[in-house]
Design an enzyme around this catalytic site. Structure first.
Site, PDB file in Angstrom:
ATOM      1  N   LYS A 131       0.856  -1.192   0.000  1.00  0.00           N
ATOM      2  CA  LYS A 131       0.000   0.000   0.000  1.00  0.00           C
ATOM      3  C   LYS A 131       0.886   1.233   0.000  1.00  0.00           C
ATOM      4  CE  LYS A 131       0.874   1.221   4.472  1.00  0.00           C
ATOM      5  NZ  LYS A 131       1.606   2.455   4.875  1.00  0.00           N
ATOM      6  N   MET A 171      11.251  -4.669   4.278  1.00  0.00           N
ATOM      7  CA  MET A 171      10.822  -4.434   5.656  1.00  0.00           C
ATOM      8  C   MET A 171      11.249  -3.036   6.089  1.00  0.00           C
ATOM      9  SD  MET A 171      11.509  -8.161   7.429  1.00  0.00           S
ATOM     10  CE  MET A 171      13.078  -8.463   6.635  1.00  0.00           C
ATOM     11  N   GLY A 172      10.410  -2.390   6.894  1.00  0.00           N
ATOM     12  CA  GLY A 172      10.697  -1.025   7.319  1.00  0.00           C
ATOM     13  C   GLY A 172      10.614  -0.039   6.188  1.00  0.00           C
ATOM     14  N   GLY A 173       9.763  -0.338   5.193  1.00  0.00           N
ATOM     15  CA  GLY A 173       9.654   0.530   4.024  1.00  0.00           C
ATOM     16  C   GLY A 173       8.415   1.388   3.989  1.00  0.00           C
ATOM     17  N   LEU A 229       5.458   0.264   3.332  1.00  0.00           N
ATOM     18  CA  LEU A 229       4.562  -0.297   2.321  1.00  0.00           C
ATOM     19  C   LEU A 229       3.555  -1.275   2.917  1.00  0.00           C
ATOM     20  CD1 LEU A 229       7.239  -0.998  -0.445  1.00  0.00           C
ATOM     21  CD2 LEU A 229       5.583   0.875  -0.421  1.00  0.00           C
ATOM     22  N   GLY A 263       4.442  -6.497   6.126  1.00  0.00           N
ATOM     23  CA  GLY A 263       4.125  -7.443   7.190  1.00  0.00           C
ATOM     24  C   GLY A 263       2.641  -7.493   7.493  1.00  0.00           C
ATOM     25  N   SER A 264       1.999  -6.335   7.514  1.00  0.00           N
ATOM     26  CA  SER A 264       0.553  -6.276   7.756  1.00  0.00           C
ATOM     27  C   SER A 264      -0.222  -6.937   6.623  1.00  0.00           C
ATOM     28  CB  SER A 264       0.107  -4.815   7.909  1.00  0.00           C
ATOM     29  OG  SER A 264       0.676  -4.223   9.048  1.00  0.00           O
ATOM     30  N   SER A 265       0.231  -6.716   5.397  1.00  0.00           N
ATOM     31  CA  SER A 265      -0.430  -7.325   4.253  1.00  0.00           C
ATOM     32  C   SER A 265      -0.277  -8.839   4.269  1.00  0.00           C
ATOM     33  CB  SER A 265       0.146  -6.752   2.953  1.00  0.00           C
ATOM     34  OG  SER A 265      -0.585  -7.189   1.826  1.00  0.00           O
ATOM     35  N   ASP A 305      -2.591  -1.358  10.495  1.00  0.00           N
ATOM     36  CA  ASP A 305      -2.718  -1.432   9.039  1.00  0.00           C
ATOM     37  C   ASP A 305      -3.416  -2.698   8.567  1.00  0.00           C
ATOM     38  OD1 ASP A 305      -1.497   0.993   8.652  1.00  0.00           O
ATOM     39  OD2 ASP A 305       0.421   0.176   7.967  1.00  0.00           O
TER      40      ASP A 305
END
Length: 289
Positions: free
Chosen positions: A13, A98-100, A102, A105-107, A139
């Site tokens: 996202k 990771m840590g981007g 976007l 992890g939630s997706s 998220d």
């Protein structure tokens, strides 16, 4: 009960804008944002197990299986179903950094809830899955909502949002941003005036690239100058901004060829790619209202 479900997409996202409008007594920040799905995705495979174990089958550097949101999502779904004998093998193919900012992890967690709800036959409706997902992070409910959304509250109050069918160039500046650093900063603006969903530009008329701002960007760029450099470079081609709490930076373009031309000029120190806007989650067909 379906035995397997393979190549399940977990899309990224973008936050087209992100305003911090206040803070609750419990410390959580009140936000407003426009969530945009794009067709850059992680991919997950699921296989039902008969021994009641939940197993991630592959290693992900820096993410132990026991703390992975994917594994935690599976345990929460099984607990909510009250069926301790349910088991699954889960393989995660990561494409999203990771840590981007976007939401990777939630997706992944949301796709896990969607897929296992299907293969386990647990029968939860969309609203119920969103309530389960909220326990994993603010998220996660968005990715279970099924489409682009105007978000309020801590990010869980969602309204459908029509967005432009455009292309995005996304740059990975090469740093991973811990969300806690950004939200705990004394420099963070926490009183941006609230907007209404009707203030958001009509997606049929224009790309919403100049609406609002990302309140987290100022803090992130001070801590991580690489983000500021990426914004400055991409800003030569349009309205570039950071997504989420960083570190990825994006810019919208009406046509794919425009995105291709920008990527041809991308400095070699960065990873960059293009992605198309999506209106619906690619697994929306698994959602029951």
């Amino acid at each position: 009960m379906t035995a397997t479900l393979n190549a399940c997409p977990a899309p990224a996202k973008l936050n087209l804008f992100l305003h911090v409008t206040g803070r609750r007594p419990d410390g959580y920040h009140l936000l407003q944002s426009a969530f945009q799905l794009i067709d850059r995705c992680d991919s997950l495979d699921f296989a039902v197990r008969t021994d009641g174990r939940i197993v991630r089958t592959n290693d992900i550097p820096g993410v132990p299986a026991e703390t992975d949101l994917v594994v935690r999502a599976a345990h929460l779904l099984r607990e909510a179903a009250g069926q301790p004998g349910l088991g699954a093998s889960i393989t995660v193919e990561k494409r999203l950094p990771m840590g981007g900012g976007l939401g990777g992890g939630s997706s992944d967690a949301a796709t896990t809830l969607l897929a296992l709800n299907h293969v386990w036959g647990t029968g939860f409706k969309r609203r119920e899955l969103m309530d389960i997902g909220l326990k994993l992070g603010a998220d996660v409910p968005f990715f279970l909502f099924g489409r682009n959304a105007f978000a309020e509250g801590v990010g869980e109050a969602l309204s459908p949002l029509e967005t432009a069918n455009c292309w995005y160039v996304v740059i990975e500046p090469g740093v991973s941003v811990p969300t806690a650093i950004i939200f705990s900063s004394i420099e963070l603006t926490r009183d941006t005036k609230a907007v209404r969903i009707t203030d958001f530009p009509d997606a049929t008329k224009q790309i919403a690239s100049s609406f609002g701002k990302n309140d987290l960007e100022m803090v992130a760029t001070r801590h991580f100058p690489q983000i500021a450099e990426a914004i400055e470079w991409l800003g030569k081609f349009g309205n570039a901004r950071m997504t989420g709490s960083g570190a990825c930076v994006f810019c919208a373009f009406e046509h794919e060829r425009q995105a291709d031309e920008v990527l041809k000029q991308l400095p070699s120190r960065w990873i960059g790619w293009k992605a198309k806007a999506m209106q619906e989650h690619p697994l929306a067909h698994l959602l029951q209202s």
